[in-house]
Design a protein around this motif. Sequence first.
Motif, PDB file in Angstrom:
ATOM      1  N   MET A   1      35.775  25.776  36.567  1.00  0.00           N
ATOM      2  CA  MET A   1      36.292  26.997  37.156  1.00  0.00           C
ATOM      3  C   MET A   1      37.462  27.480  36.297  1.00  0.00           C
ATOM      4  N   LEU A   2      37.458  28.722  35.988  1.00  0.00           N
ATOM      5  CA  LEU A   2      38.567  29.355  35.286  1.00  0.00           C
ATOM      6  C   LEU A   2      39.560  29.857  36.320  1.00  0.00           C
ATOM      7  N   VAL A   3      40.824  29.492  36.170  1.00  0.00           N
ATOM      8  CA  VAL A   3      41.864  29.938  37.095  1.00  0.00           C
ATOM      9  C   VAL A   3      42.834  30.825  36.323  1.00  0.00           C
ATOM     10  N   LEU A   4      43.039  32.042  36.825  1.00  0.00           N
ATOM     11  CA  LEU A   4      43.929  33.003  36.174  1.00  0.00           C
ATOM     12  C   LEU A   4      44.995  33.463  37.156  1.00  0.00           C
ATOM     13  N   THR A   5      46.163  33.763  36.640  1.00  0.00           N
ATOM     14  CA  THR A   5      47.225  34.349  37.443  1.00  0.00           C
ATOM     15  C   THR A   5      47.304  35.830  37.099  1.00  0.00           C
ATOM     16  N   ARG A   6      47.317  36.676  38.121  1.00  0.00           N
ATOM     17  CA  ARG A   6      47.411  38.119  37.915  1.00  0.00           C
ATOM     18  C   ARG A   6      48.486  38.656  38.836  1.00  0.00           C
ATOM     19  N   LYS A   7      49.116  39.722  38.412  1.00  0.00           N
ATOM     20  CA  LYS A   7      50.119  40.417  39.220  1.00  0.00           C
ATOM     21  C   LYS A   7      49.515  41.716  39.743  1.00  0.00           C
ATOM     22  N   LEU A   8      50.229  42.346  40.645  1.00  0.00           N
ATOM     23  CA  LEU A   8      49.800  43.618  41.208  1.00  0.00           C
ATOM     24  C   LEU A   8      49.422  44.596  40.104  1.00  0.00           C
ATOM     25  N   ASN A   9      48.288  45.258  40.266  1.00  0.00           N
ATOM     26  CA  ASN A   9      47.738  46.252  39.338  1.00  0.00           C
ATOM     27  C   ASN A   9      47.202  45.671  38.031  1.00  0.00           C
ATOM     28  N   GLN A  10      47.193  44.356  37.892  1.00  0.00           N
ATOM     29  CA  GLN A  10      46.559  43.750  36.727  1.00  0.00           C
ATOM     30  C   GLN A  10      45.090  43.488  37.030  1.00  0.00           C
ATOM     31  N   SER A  11      44.302  43.319  35.976  1.00  0.00           N
ATOM     32  CA  SER A  11      42.849  43.200  36.124  1.00  0.00           C
ATOM     33  C   SER A  11      42.305  41.976  35.420  1.00  0.00           C
ATOM     34  N   ILE A  12      41.072  41.676  35.778  1.00  0.00           N
ATOM     35  CA  ILE A  12      40.260  40.683  35.088  1.00  0.00           C
ATOM     36  C   ILE A  12      38.966  41.396  34.712  1.00  0.00           C
ATOM     37  N   GLN A  13      38.537  41.263  33.488  1.00  0.00           N
ATOM     38  CA  GLN A  13      37.305  41.887  33.016  1.00  0.00           C
ATOM     39  C   GLN A  13      36.228  40.821  32.890  1.00  0.00           C
ATOM     40  N   GLY A  15      32.522  40.462  31.441  1.00  0.00           N
ATOM     41  CA  GLY A  15      31.535  41.154  30.613  1.00  0.00           C
ATOM     42  C   GLY A  15      32.006  42.570  30.324  1.00  0.00           C
ATOM     43  N   ASP A  16      31.049  43.448  30.055  1.00  0.00           N
ATOM     44  CA  ASP A  16      31.376  44.841  29.750  1.00  0.00           C
ATOM     45  C   ASP A  16      31.461  45.715  30.990  1.00  0.00           C
ATOM     46  N   ASP A  17      30.892  45.240  32.108  1.00  0.00           N
ATOM     47  CA  ASP A  17      30.647  46.131  33.239  1.00  0.00           C
ATOM     48  C   ASP A  17      31.431  45.852  34.512  1.00  0.00           C
ATOM     49  N   ILE A  18      32.119  44.720  34.596  1.00  0.00           N
ATOM     50  CA  ILE A  18      32.760  44.355  35.860  1.00  0.00           C
ATOM     51  C   ILE A  18      34.257  44.168  35.656  1.00  0.00           C
ATOM     52  N   GLU A  19      35.033  44.883  36.464  1.00  0.00           N
ATOM     53  CA  GLU A  19      36.489  44.753  36.442  1.00  0.00           C
ATOM     54  C   GLU A  19      36.973  44.406  37.849  1.00  0.00           C
ATOM     55  N   ILE A  20      37.815  43.403  37.936  1.00  0.00           N
ATOM     56  CA  ILE A  20      38.412  43.000  39.204  1.00  0.00           C
ATOM     57  C   ILE A  20      39.903  43.283  39.099  1.00  0.00           C
ATOM     58  N   LYS A  21      40.419  44.089  40.027  1.00  0.00           N
ATOM     59  CA  LYS A  21      41.812  44.528  39.961  1.00  0.00           C
ATOM     60  C   LYS A  21      42.559  44.118  41.229  1.00  0.00           C
ATOM     61  N   ILE A  22      43.777  43.627  41.072  1.00  0.00           N
ATOM     62  CA  ILE A  22      44.627  43.288  42.208  1.00  0.00           C
ATOM     63  C   ILE A  22      45.277  44.588  42.681  1.00  0.00           C
ATOM     64  N   LEU A  23      44.937  44.996  43.907  1.00  0.00           N
ATOM     65  CA  LEU A  23      45.406  46.274  44.436  1.00  0.00           C
ATOM     66  C   LEU A  23      46.656  46.143  45.288  1.00  0.00           C
ATOM     67  N   ALA A  24      46.770  45.038  46.022  1.00  0.00           N
ATOM     68  CA  ALA A  24      47.924  44.857  46.901  1.00  0.00           C
ATOM     69  C   ALA A  24      48.087  43.384  47.226  1.00  0.00           C
ATOM     70  N   VAL A  25      49.330  43.006  47.446  1.00  0.00           N
ATOM     71  CA  VAL A  25      49.648  41.664  47.919  1.00  0.00           C
ATOM     72  C   VAL A  25      50.494  41.845  49.167  1.00  0.00           C
ATOM     73  N   GLU A  26      49.944  41.382  50.311  1.00  0.00           N
ATOM     74  CA  GLU A  26      50.626  41.556  51.591  1.00  0.00           C
ATOM     75  C   GLU A  26      50.679  40.210  52.297  1.00  0.00           C
ATOM     76  N   GLY A  27      51.797  39.530  52.194  1.00  0.00           N
ATOM     77  CA  GLY A  27      51.920  38.201  52.792  1.00  0.00           C
ATOM     78  C   GLY A  27      50.958  37.247  52.120  1.00  0.00           C
ATOM     79  N   GLU A  28      50.062  36.646  52.924  1.00  0.00           N
ATOM     80  CA  GLU A  28      49.087  35.699  52.387  1.00  0.00           C
ATOM     81  C   GLU A  28      47.771  36.362  51.995  1.00  0.00           C
ATOM     82  N   GLN A  29      47.688  37.681  52.149  1.00  0.00           N
ATOM     83  CA  GLN A  29      46.460  38.388  51.809  1.00  0.00           C
ATOM     84  C   GLN A  29      46.621  39.142  50.492  1.00  0.00           C
ATOM     85  N   ILE A  30      45.529  39.173  49.762  1.00  0.00           N
ATOM     86  CA  ILE A  30      45.475  39.905  48.501  1.00  0.00           C
ATOM     87  C   ILE A  30      44.319  40.887  48.606  1.00  0.00           C
TER      88      ILE A  30
END
Length: 75
Positions: A1-13, A15-30
């Motif tokens: 498993m690859l584990v990455l740390t991201r901050k608000l508004n940062q992304s993970i790409q 392949g060429d077609d899928i982007e995962i973006k951190i939109l909000a951090v509210e308490g224990e929910q992301i």
Amino acid sequence: MLVLTRKLNQSIQIGDDIEIKILAVEGEQIKVGIEAPRNVEIHRKEVYLAIQEENKKAVNTSIDLLQQFSHQIKK
């Protein structure tokens, strides 16, 4: 498993077609946004597992019905 740390508004790409973006951090929910082609199915894990279980039940039911039908034809 690859584990990455991201901050608000940062992304993970992925392949060429899928982007995962951190939109909000509210308490224990992301809140995560996912951009992917329409043909890529995206589900929460518990929903995905429920779909898989229903598909297995449907296949088993279909096999049972075919076997019953086959026995009736042989009579």
